[in-house]
Design an enzyme around this catalytic site. Structure first.
Site, mmCIF file in Angstrom:
data_model
loop_
_atom_site.group_PDB
_atom_site.id
_atom_site.type_symbol
_atom_site.label_atom_id
_atom_site.label_comp_id
_atom_site.label_asym_id
_atom_site.label_seq_id
_atom_site.Cartn_x
_atom_site.Cartn_y
_atom_site.Cartn_z
ATOM 1 N N LYS A 96 -20.912 -47.048 90.413
ATOM 2 C CA LYS A 96 -19.476 -47.022 90.083
ATOM 3 C C LYS A 96 -19.014 -45.674 89.493
ATOM 4 C CE LYS A 96 -18.039 -51.792 89.892
ATOM 5 N NZ LYS A 96 -19.287 -52.571 90.090
ATOM 6 N N GLU A 118 -8.622 -52.801 85.140
ATOM 7 C CA GLU A 118 -9.123 -54.089 84.684
ATOM 8 C C GLU A 118 -10.633 -54.069 84.864
ATOM 9 O OE1 GLU A 118 -7.812 -53.574 87.663
ATOM 10 O OE2 GLU A 118 -9.671 -53.968 88.763
ATOM 11 N N SER A 383 -27.751 -50.667 94.254
ATOM 12 C CA SER A 383 -26.501 -50.192 93.649
ATOM 13 C C SER A 383 -26.530 -50.047 92.128
ATOM 14 C CB SER A 383 -25.341 -51.100 94.058
ATOM 15 O OG SER A 383 -25.636 -52.456 93.763
HETATM 16 C C1 PLP Z 1 -19.553 -53.643 90.913
HETATM 17 C C2 PLP Z 1 -20.896 -53.658 91.490
HETATM 18 C C3 PLP Z 1 -21.133 -54.040 92.836
HETATM 19 C C4 PLP Z 1 -20.050 -54.556 93.743
HETATM 20 O O1 PLP Z 1 -19.019 -53.673 94.048
HETATM 21 P P1 PLP Z 1 -18.897 -52.952 95.460
HETATM 22 O O2 PLP Z 1 -17.546 -52.338 95.402
HETATM 23 O O3 PLP Z 1 -18.994 -54.011 96.526
HETATM 24 O O4 PLP Z 1 -19.985 -51.983 95.566
HETATM 25 C C5 PLP Z 1 -22.418 -53.962 93.334
HETATM 26 N N1 PLP Z 1 -23.450 -53.541 92.558
HETATM 27 C C6 PLP Z 1 -23.272 -53.179 91.264
HETATM 28 C C7 PLP Z 1 -24.452 -52.734 90.480
HETATM 29 C C8 PLP Z 1 -22.006 -53.217 90.692
HETATM 30 O O5 PLP Z 1 -21.835 -52.855 89.406
#
Ligand code: PLP
Length: 401
Positions: A96, A118, A383
């Site tokens: 993010k 938010e 992610s």
């Molecule tokens: C917020 C988040 C997601 C989901 O958001 P996307 O916009 O679909 O990437 C996925 N993995 C993590 C670690 C997150 O914090």
């Protein structure tokens, strides 16, 4: 296969990716969004903006993040070799920050004083508060009272970072009400503030901007895996909440002969309300200022959604995800709560990497399909890291045998 130079041609001027996207805005915001869009095009095309962003990526975020060959996990899965793009090692522990730093840099260029957004689980709030601290901007994060109690460590992080957390006390007191409240705060002062969206969703130009800021993930990963294996991976896998980490890694492979898998959360079951698999079970609609595929009630309201991973708990997906799926460029995968929890422990114990529950959906799916693809490589976007989830997982699911 998509058209050549797909990324530079999409979205079109009105913010559409095929049938999806656009900007459904109250009249008083139309000019503000047009201005953001124009200045984004101008700034992002300038060498000084890109130079500043490159410096931030390298010296502040700690990029490039590595690609790691998960040999133990691959051996256990039996079949394809699994590689992980380690976004869990990006500063603040998830992808993010890639778009938050970009959005905050743009805010600075636009002369804005305050970032407003938010947050649900608090991940976007923490990343944005971090970016605000770096750029010396004010930051105001709207959060439902229910989530404030549930996600206390992230609320504390935001407070430590100097961000104002605004509790939202109406309706269900969760994410949807927080979006409404943040939007109202932005509407009250669009001159001095900017609404910073947390994924590839919302009105144009946000789906495009957030995608562009996340492209770094795919650009790095492609170069890294080519160097490690001498070829492109046969498969790229990412979990899809709004779709930003997926767009980030997919973007580098769109014009290649690589299968792209978006993994949706199947939660507890296939009934409406038990999952958040928007592409698998949704239909066309408009929500939060953009047209996409979404889970809706018979009355056309956003449906209640559920996943063990709060970051995947959204009743729609970004318009580009809807487009790429509808033209057949991406395929859908899924993982349910149980599979994600199993994968959370499996990756922790086999590789020493505790994944975010969101990312555990992607690794769960990759290990499921690995058996069918011996001799091939699967690149997974990991992610984020799972520190935020450890108390919840242990309290609710205990330790495996
Ligand atoms: C917020 C988040 C997601 C989901 O958001 P996307 O916009 O679909 O990437 C996925 N993995 C993590 C670690 C997150 O914090």
């Amino acid at each position: 296969m998509l058209e050549k130079d797909y990324l530079s041609k999409n979205p079109n001027e009105d913010g559409y990716f095929g049938d999806y996207g656009g900007a459904f805005l109250p009249p008083q915001l139309i000019d503000h969004f047009k201005k953001i869009s124009d200045l984004y095009e101008e700034a992002s095309g300038s060498e000084s903006f890109q130079e500043e962003l490159r410096g931030i990526r390298k010296h502040y975020q700690g990029r490039p993040t590595p690609v790691y060959h998960a040999k133990n996990l691959s051996a256990k899965a039996g079949g394809a070799q699994i590689y992980l793009k380690r976004e869990d090692l990006n500063h603040t522990g998830a992808h993010k920050l890639n778009h938050c730093m970009g959005e905050a840099l743009l805010a600075k260029h636009l002369g804005k004083k305050k970032l407003i957004a938010e947050t649900g689980a608090g991940q976007h709030g923490v990343a944005l508060a971090t970016a605000a601290a770096y750029f010396n901007l004010e930051c105001e994060i709207h959060m439902g009272e229910v989530d404030i109690v549930k996600e206390k460590p992230n609320v504390i992080r935001m407070n430590i970072l100097g961000c104002k957390v605004v509790p939202v006390s109406h309706g269900l007191r969760t994410l949807k009400e927080a979006v409404d409240s943040a939007f109202e705060a932005y509407l009250a002062d669009p001159e001095n503030s900017i609404y910073c969206i947390g994924s590839v969703v919302g009105p144009h130009p946000f789906p495009k901007m957030v995608r562009d800021f996340q492209r770094i993930v795919g650009t790095e990963a492609k170069e890294q895996i080519l160097e490690m294996t001498g070829k492109l991976p046969e498969h790229v896998v990412a979990c899809v909440g709004g779709g930003s980490n997926a767009m980030g890694i997919f973007s580098a492979f769109l014009e290649d002969d690589v299968q792209l898998h978006g993994v949706e959360p199947m939660g507890k079951g296939t009934k409406l309300g038990e999952h958040a698999a928007s592409l698998a079970y949704g239909s066309e609609g408009v929500l939060h200022g953009f047209k996409s595929i979404m889970l809706q009630t018979e009355g056309g309201d956003p449906a209640p959604v559920y996943s063990v991973a709060s970051g995947l708990d959204y009743p729609s997906v970004g318009p580009e995800q809807a487009h790429l799926f509808s033209v057949g460029r991406t395929v859908l995968g899924s993982a349910n709560d149980t599979e994600a929890i199993d994968s959370f422990y499996e990756l922790s114990r086999l590789e020493g990497i505790i994944p975010a529950l969101e990312s555990a959906h992607a690794t769960a799916y990759a290990t499921k399909i690995a058996k069918d693809h011996p001799g091939e490589n699967i690149l997974v976007n990991l992610s984020g890291r799972g520190d935020k989830d450890i108390d919840f997982v242990v309290e609710n699911f205990g330790y495996p045998e």
